[in-house]
Design a protein around this motif. Structure first.
Motif, PDB file in Angstrom:
ATOM      1  N   LEU A  67      20.300  26.426  61.141  1.00  0.00           N
ATOM      2  CA  LEU A  67      21.681  26.822  61.581  1.00  0.00           C
ATOM      3  C   LEU A  67      21.773  27.442  63.123  1.00  0.00           C
ATOM      4  CD1 LEU A  67      22.629  28.632  58.139  1.00  0.00           C
ATOM      5  CD2 LEU A  67      23.047  26.353  58.673  1.00  0.00           C
ATOM      6  N   PRO A  68      22.097  26.746  64.037  1.00  0.00           N
ATOM      7  CA  PRO A  68      22.074  27.066  65.394  1.00  0.00           C
ATOM      8  C   PRO A  68      23.210  27.979  65.759  1.00  0.00           C
ATOM      9  CG  PRO A  68      22.620  24.919  65.236  1.00  0.00           C
ATOM     10  CD  PRO A  68      22.538  25.298  63.819  1.00  0.00           C
ATOM     11  N   VAL A  69      23.256  29.241  64.961  1.00  0.00           N
ATOM     12  CA  VAL A  69      24.318  30.123  65.375  1.00  0.00           C
ATOM     13  C   VAL A  69      24.150  30.865  66.726  1.00  0.00           C
ATOM     14  CG1 VAL A  69      25.462  32.301  64.572  1.00  0.00           C
ATOM     15  CG2 VAL A  69      24.775  30.953  62.948  1.00  0.00           C
ATOM     16  N   PRO A  70      24.980  30.682  67.952  1.00  0.00           N
ATOM     17  CA  PRO A  70      25.047  31.125  69.007  1.00  0.00           C
ATOM     18  C   PRO A  70      24.733  32.630  69.100  1.00  0.00           C
ATOM     19  CG  PRO A  70      27.006  29.878  68.743  1.00  0.00           C
ATOM     20  CD  PRO A  70      26.520  30.170  67.538  1.00  0.00           C
ATOM     21  N   PRO A  71      24.049  33.289  70.124  1.00  0.00           N
ATOM     22  CA  PRO A  71      23.899  34.822  70.277  1.00  0.00           C
ATOM     23  C   PRO A  71      25.251  35.503  70.271  1.00  0.00           C
ATOM     24  CG  PRO A  71      22.739  33.660  71.836  1.00  0.00           C
ATOM     25  CD  PRO A  71      23.424  32.605  71.183  1.00  0.00           C
ATOM     26  N   HIS A  72      25.239  36.647  69.542  1.00  0.00           N
ATOM     27  CA  HIS A  72      26.356  37.638  69.522  1.00  0.00           C
ATOM     28  C   HIS A  72      25.911  38.946  69.235  1.00  0.00           C
ATOM     29  CE1 HIS A  72      26.585  37.606  65.055  1.00  0.00           C
ATOM     30  NE2 HIS A  72      26.146  36.321  65.068  1.00  0.00           N
ATOM     31  N   GLY A  73      26.680  39.917  69.581  1.00  0.00           N
ATOM     32  CA  GLY A  73      26.461  41.163  69.204  1.00  0.00           C
ATOM     33  C   GLY A  73      27.247  42.086  70.065  1.00  0.00           C
ATOM     34  N   THR A  74      27.286  43.327  69.730  1.00  0.00           N
ATOM     35  CA  THR A  74      27.737  44.403  70.455  1.00  0.00           C
ATOM     36  C   THR A  74      27.147  45.741  70.414  1.00  0.00           C
ATOM     37  OG1 THR A  74      30.086  45.353  70.937  1.00  0.00           O
ATOM     38  CG2 THR A  74      29.652  45.082  68.681  1.00  0.00           C
ATOM     39  N   THR A  75      27.311  46.683  71.002  1.00  0.00           N
ATOM     40  CA  THR A  75      26.908  47.829  70.854  1.00  0.00           C
ATOM     41  C   THR A  75      28.058  48.890  70.712  1.00  0.00           C
ATOM     42  OG1 THR A  75      27.027  48.286  73.345  1.00  0.00           O
ATOM     43  CG2 THR A  75      24.883  47.464  72.527  1.00  0.00           C
ATOM     44  N   GLY A  76      27.730  50.188  70.199  1.00  0.00           N
ATOM     45  CA  GLY A  76      29.012  51.180  70.000  1.00  0.00           C
ATOM     46  C   GLY A  76      29.560  50.753  68.507  1.00  0.00           C
ATOM     47  N   GLN A  77      30.522  51.772  68.317  1.00  0.00           N
ATOM     48  CA  GLN A  77      31.076  51.959  66.934  1.00  0.00           C
ATOM     49  C   GLN A  77      32.101  50.849  66.840  1.00  0.00           C
ATOM     50  OE1 GLN A  77      31.852  55.743  67.108  1.00  0.00           O
ATOM     51  NE2 GLN A  77      29.991  56.549  66.529  1.00  0.00           N
ATOM     52  N   GLY A  78      32.420  50.138  65.622  1.00  0.00           N
ATOM     53  CA  GLY A  78      33.476  49.180  65.518  1.00  0.00           C
ATOM     54  C   GLY A  78      34.286  50.041  64.377  1.00  0.00           C
ATOM     55  N   HIS A  79      35.263  49.071  64.006  1.00  0.00           N
ATOM     56  CA  HIS A  79      36.332  49.617  62.954  1.00  0.00           C
ATOM     57  C   HIS A  79      36.629  48.573  61.965  1.00  0.00           C
ATOM     58  CE1 HIS A  79      39.772  51.460  61.308  1.00  0.00           C
ATOM     59  NE2 HIS A  79      40.523  50.273  61.448  1.00  0.00           N
ATOM     60  N   LEU A  80      37.107  48.709  60.664  1.00  0.00           N
ATOM     61  CA  LEU A  80      37.315  47.897  59.599  1.00  0.00           C
ATOM     62  C   LEU A  80      38.053  48.632  58.685  1.00  0.00           C
ATOM     63  CD1 LEU A  80      36.389  45.008  58.811  1.00  0.00           C
ATOM     64  CD2 LEU A  80      34.924  46.311  57.294  1.00  0.00           C
ATOM     65  N   CYS A  81      39.298  48.028  58.179  1.00  0.00           N
ATOM     66  CA  CYS A  81      39.932  48.677  57.368  1.00  0.00           C
ATOM     67  C   CYS A  81      40.055  47.859  56.012  1.00  0.00           C
ATOM     68  CB  CYS A  81      41.552  48.664  57.888  1.00  0.00           C
ATOM     69  SG  CYS A  81      42.612  49.217  56.851  1.00  0.00           S
ATOM     70  N   PHE A  82      39.725  48.473  54.952  1.00  0.00           N
ATOM     71  CA  PHE A  82      39.840  47.838  53.803  1.00  0.00           C
ATOM     72  C   PHE A  82      41.406  48.100  53.081  1.00  0.00           C
ATOM     73  CE2 PHE A  82      35.507  49.135  54.070  1.00  0.00           C
ATOM     74  CZ  PHE A  82      34.777  48.066  53.925  1.00  0.00           C
ATOM     75  N   SER A  83      41.767  47.202  52.219  1.00  0.00           N
ATOM     76  CA  SER A  83      43.134  47.165  51.486  1.00  0.00           C
ATOM     77  C   SER A  83      42.953  47.827  50.286  1.00  0.00           C
ATOM     78  CB  SER A  83      43.674  45.717  51.633  1.00  0.00           C
ATOM     79  OG  SER A  83      44.915  45.604  50.544  1.00  0.00           O
ATOM     80  N   ALA A  84      44.049  48.930  49.887  1.00  0.00           N
ATOM     81  CA  ALA A  84      44.146  49.262  48.598  1.00  0.00           C
ATOM     82  C   ALA A  84      45.413  49.873  48.593  1.00  0.00           C
ATOM     83  CB  ALA A  84      43.328  50.812  48.709  1.00  0.00           C
ATOM     84  N   THR A  85      45.816  50.097  47.090  1.00  0.00           N
ATOM     85  CA  THR A  85      47.126  50.698  46.642  1.00  0.00           C
ATOM     86  C   THR A  85      46.946  52.109  47.068  1.00  0.00           C
ATOM     87  OG1 THR A  85      46.511  51.038  44.309  1.00  0.00           O
ATOM     88  CG2 THR A  85      47.390  48.946  44.658  1.00  0.00           C
ATOM     89  N   ALA A  86      48.363  52.844  46.871  1.00  0.00           N
ATOM     90  CA  ALA A  86      48.261  54.108  47.096  1.00  0.00           C
ATOM     91  C   ALA A  86      47.441  54.997  46.052  1.00  0.00           C
ATOM     92  CB  ALA A  86      49.982  54.729  46.699  1.00  0.00           C
ATOM     93  N   GLU A  87      47.403  54.376  44.743  1.00  0.00           N
ATOM     94  CA  GLU A  87      46.693  55.230  43.785  1.00  0.00           C
ATOM     95  C   GLU A  87      45.223  54.870  43.963  1.00  0.00           C
ATOM     96  OE1 GLU A  87      45.667  54.216  39.079  1.00  0.00           O
ATOM     97  OE2 GLU A  87      47.689  54.288  39.596  1.00  0.00           O
ATOM     98  N   GLU A  88      44.604  53.559  44.611  1.00  0.00           N
ATOM     99  CA  GLU A  88      43.360  53.403  44.899  1.00  0.00           C
ATOM    100  C   GLU A  88      42.904  54.276  46.215  1.00  0.00           C
ATOM    101  OE1 GLU A  88      42.947  48.784  43.447  1.00  0.00           O
ATOM    102  OE2 GLU A  88      43.847  49.292  45.398  1.00  0.00           O
ATOM    103  N   VAL A  89      43.880  54.616  47.114  1.00  0.00           N
ATOM    104  CA  VAL A  89      43.456  55.166  48.291  1.00  0.00           C
ATOM    105  C   VAL A  89      43.290  56.768  47.748  1.00  0.00           C
ATOM    106  CG1 VAL A  89      44.314  56.564  50.344  1.00  0.00           C
ATOM    107  CG2 VAL A  89      44.944  54.048  50.040  1.00  0.00           C
ATOM    108  N   ASP A  90      43.995  57.442  46.861  1.00  0.00           N
ATOM    109  CA  ASP A  90      43.581  58.673  46.328  1.00  0.00           C
ATOM    110  C   ASP A  90      42.160  58.586  45.615  1.00  0.00           C
ATOM    111  OD1 ASP A  90      45.869  60.402  46.770  1.00  0.00           O
ATOM    112  OD2 ASP A  90      46.804  59.554  45.174  1.00  0.00           O
ATOM    113  N   GLN A  91      41.864  57.470  44.960  1.00  0.00           N
ATOM    114  CA  GLN A  91      40.426  57.502  44.088  1.00  0.00           C
ATOM    115  C   GLN A  91      39.802  57.269  44.930  1.00  0.00           C
ATOM    116  OE1 GLN A  91      41.601  53.964  41.513  1.00  0.00           O
ATOM    117  NE2 GLN A  91      42.612  55.365  40.109  1.00  0.00           N
ATOM    118  N   TRP A  92      39.643  56.353  46.209  1.00  0.00           N
ATOM    119  CA  TRP A  92      38.771  56.249  47.087  1.00  0.00           C
ATOM    120  C   TRP A  92      38.280  57.643  47.752  1.00  0.00           C
ATOM    121  CZ3 TRP A  92      35.068  53.011  47.679  1.00  0.00           C
ATOM    122  CH2 TRP A  92      35.161  51.711  47.203  1.00  0.00           C
TER     123      TRP A  92
END
Length: 142
Positions: A67-92
């Motif tokens: 699988l000839p995937v080209p080089p990639h990458g980064t340094t430093g902190q990234g961000h990701l957001c997970f989806s949840a209902t209001a009730e699930e946000v409380d539970q998380w």
């Protein structure tokens, strides 16, 4: 033409073992692939979360790579957001705090419609310092 969805998202981590434990055990995601020292991939709903060792992914593929995937990458902190209902946000929030994970922010987003709330988000960090969020989709009108 326009893409219909984001299929995969990538974060770059400093310790794959710690990331695998965090996303598998704390976040409860199903591991679907792993190459020690290079990456670990998890299913998340209809998408995939790719966790990479950035140094390993910056290397060009070998001439005989399957699988000839080209080089990639980064340094430093990234961000990701997970989806949840209001009730699930409380539970998380309860779950994360129970795991000793600090909640950096917890707030309601403003809404252009003053009759409705914009939706709630909580923010925290993974072991590599990436900024993670769990939010109600309505913060984006979804």
């Amino acid at each position: 033409m326009r893409p219909s969805a984001i299929l995969e998202s990538a974060l770059y981590v400093t310790d794959l073992d710690a990331a695998e434990a965090f996303y598998g055990e704390v976040m409860g995601l199903e591991r679907i692939a792993k190459v020690p020292g290079r990456h670990v991939f998890f299913r998340c709903g209809r998408g995939v979360l790719l966790l990479f060792n950035a140094e390993a992914t910056r290397q060009p593929p070998k001439p005989d790579a399957r699988l000839p995937v080209p080089p990639h990458g980064t340094t430093g902190q990234g961000h990701l957001c997970f989806s949840a209902t209001a009730e699930e946000v409380d539970q998380w929030k309860t779950r994360l705090e129970g795991e000793g994970i600090a909640i950096e922010a917890d707030f309601e987003w403003p809404s252009p419609d003053k009759q409705l709330k914009g939706g709630r988000s909580i923010y925290f960090r993974d072991p590599s310092g990436n900024s993670l969020e769990i939010a109600e989709p309505r913060i984006w009108g979804l």
